[in-house]
Design a protein around this motif. Structure first.
Motif, short mmCIF file in Angstrom:
data_model
loop_
_atom_site.label_atom_id
_atom_site.label_comp_id
_atom_site.label_asym_id
_atom_site.label_seq_id
_atom_site.Cartn_x
_atom_site.Cartn_y
_atom_site.Cartn_z
N THR A 153 -14.39 -37.70 10.39
CA THR A 153 -14.11 -37.46 11.81
C THR A 153 -12.76 -38.07 12.18
O THR A 153 -12.32 -39.07 11.60
N TYR A 154 -12.14 -37.48 13.18
CA TYR A 154 -10.85 -37.93 13.72
C TYR A 154 -11.11 -38.08 15.22
O TYR A 154 -10.98 -37.12 15.97
N GLN A 155 -11.56 -39.28 15.61
CA GLN A 155 -12.14 -39.47 16.93
C GLN A 155 -11.14 -39.97 17.97
O GLN A 155 -10.44 -40.95 17.77
N VAL A 200 -19.92 -50.90 14.62
CA VAL A 200 -20.00 -51.98 13.64
C VAL A 200 -20.49 -51.48 12.28
O VAL A 200 -21.08 -50.41 12.18
N PHE A 201 -20.22 -52.28 11.25
CA PHE A 201 -20.67 -51.92 9.90
C PHE A 201 -22.15 -52.28 9.72
O PHE A 201 -22.64 -53.24 10.32
N THR A 207 -20.70 -47.36 8.90
CA THR A 207 -20.75 -47.91 10.27
C THR A 207 -21.94 -47.30 11.00
O THR A 207 -22.49 -46.27 10.58
N LYS A 208 -22.30 -47.91 12.15
CA LYS A 208 -23.40 -47.35 12.95
C LYS A 208 -23.06 -45.92 13.37
O LYS A 208 -23.92 -45.04 13.41
N GLU A 209 -21.79 -45.68 13.68
CA GLU A 209 -21.36 -44.32 14.07
C GLU A 209 -21.66 -43.33 12.95
O GLU A 209 -22.15 -42.22 13.20
N THR A 230 -17.46 -40.28 7.31
CA THR A 230 -16.43 -41.32 7.46
C THR A 230 -15.83 -41.12 8.83
O THR A 230 -15.23 -40.05 9.09
N CYS A 231 -16.06 -42.09 9.73
CA CYS A 231 -15.63 -41.92 11.12
C CYS A 231 -14.36 -42.73 11.37
O CYS A 231 -14.34 -43.94 11.15
N VAL A 232 -13.33 -42.06 11.83
CA VAL A 232 -12.02 -42.68 11.99
C VAL A 232 -11.53 -42.51 13.43
O VAL A 232 -11.64 -41.42 14.01
N ARG A 233 -11.01 -43.57 14.01
CA ARG A 233 -10.39 -43.49 15.33
C ARG A 233 -8.93 -43.10 15.16
O ARG A 233 -8.22 -43.69 14.34
#
Ligand code: 2RA
Length: 333
Positions: A153-155, A200-201, A207-209, A230-233
């Motif tokens: 993800t590209y959040q 959080v991890f 992560t929880k996300e 894999t969630c990425v900001r």
């Protein structure tokens, strides 16, 4: 219908006002609730100024039919009883009840009927990344079972709230002026950066996300599907993007997939690589669809398919889906 919004001043609360008006939702009375800080502020709805009341444990929800709640998990947990005790339906945008067996987790295009069975009077709205994912998965699942999903993800900053969006803009301004950027809403500077951590991890390194995408997708699709995320900001204002690789029970052609996406509820296809046509966050903010493009066979798996999605995190990822749940309930009750 007598409607309530709890958390009106937040990014999702503000979008709920817009979506309710734009979709001409049958609102007879609108009651706005918020924290002590936001109590007394007023917002326009259909030409009328409505004042925010402080959310309290009282009978304010006695005449409410549907309450949209987007004020954080702790508020949802604390006030669920107060909100629902007189019969109001609580549509909750927090993660507080999503994995509760007595609370349906709903994306109407996929499992709307689940919203009609709500033992606690609560319907949970999924995490924005999950809603975007399952809207894209559904048309393929209708052709052949999806066994595994990998998603990156590209959040957008909006996922962390309106203040996070402001901070991202402020960081660019500060950097241009040669000043040290303000960093408070994320672990690190987001401008000119990517942060591979959302929430959080957990013990397994996800992560929880990322674990939300695993568990919520299975609940919504009533499936044993496995999701590795894999969630990425990323430094984008309010549309999330997702790179998706799926493994299906049988091979599926690009043409089959394109056909399925083009007909799917909630999906808009933008897939013409020769003309450099594919979804991008810029310009899609404030719109409803989950946009799909970059469709191609996965080179590593004959039963694999890869594609790219973009969707407005505050609309389909939160406010729009919540209102669509309410519309589904009204239409089917
Ligand atoms: C985020 N999905 O993007 C989470 C919560 N909205 O921060």
């Amino acid at each position: 219908m007598n409607i309530a919004i709890v958390g009106t001043s937040g990014a999702v609360g503000q979008e709920l006002l817009r979506v309710l008006e734009q979709r001409n939702f049958p609102v007879k009375e609108l009651h706005l609730f918020g924290s002590s800080r936001s109590a007394g502020t007023s917002y326009n709805f259909k030409g009328k100024q409505i004042v925010v009341k402080e959310l309290q444990h009282n009978d304010d929800f006695k005449r409410i039919d549907i309450a949209f709640v987007s004020a954080g998990g702790s508020t949802s947990l604390e006030f669920a009883e107060t909100i629902t005790k007189h019969g109001a339906i609580m549509i909750d945008n927090s993660s507080a009840f999503r994995m509760d067996d007595e609370v349906p987790l709903v994306v109407p295009e996929i499992n709307g009927e689940d919203a009609l069975n709500r033992p606690k009077g609560i319907v949970a709205n999924p995490n924005c990344t999950t809603a975007q994912l399952v809207i894209a998965l559904k048309p393929i699942e209708d052709i052949t079972h999806i066994k595994k999903v990998h998603v990156a993800t590209y959040q957008a900053a909006s996922g962390a709230g309106a203040a996070a969006m402001k901070e991202l803009e402020e960081q660019y301004r500060e950097l241009v002026k040669g000043e040290k950027p303000t960093v408070s809403k994320f672990a690190y500077q987001l401008a000119y950066n990517l942060i591979p951590q959302v929430d959080v991890f957990t013990d397994n390194g996800y992560t929880k996300e990322e674990m939300k995408m695993y568990y919520e997708t299975r609940k919504i699709m009533h499936s044993n599907i496995e999701v590795s995320a894999t969630c990425v900001r990323v430094p984008v204002m309010r549309a999330h993007s997702e790179a998706i690789w799926i493994e299906t029970e049988r091979p599926i052609s690009i043409e089959e997939a394109r056909e399925a996406f083009s007909k799917a509820d909630g999906v808009k296809l933008i897939d013409n690589p020769n003309e450099k046509e594919y979804p991008m966050p810029l310009g899609l903010e404030g719109t409803d669809p989950v946009y799909v493009g970059r469709i191609r066979k996965d080179l590593t798996n004959e039963n694999g398919l890869s594609f790219w999605t973009v969707s407005d995190q505050i609309r389909k990822g939160a406010a729009l889906n919540a209102v669509q749940i309410a519309e589904y309930i009204i239409k089917n009750s």
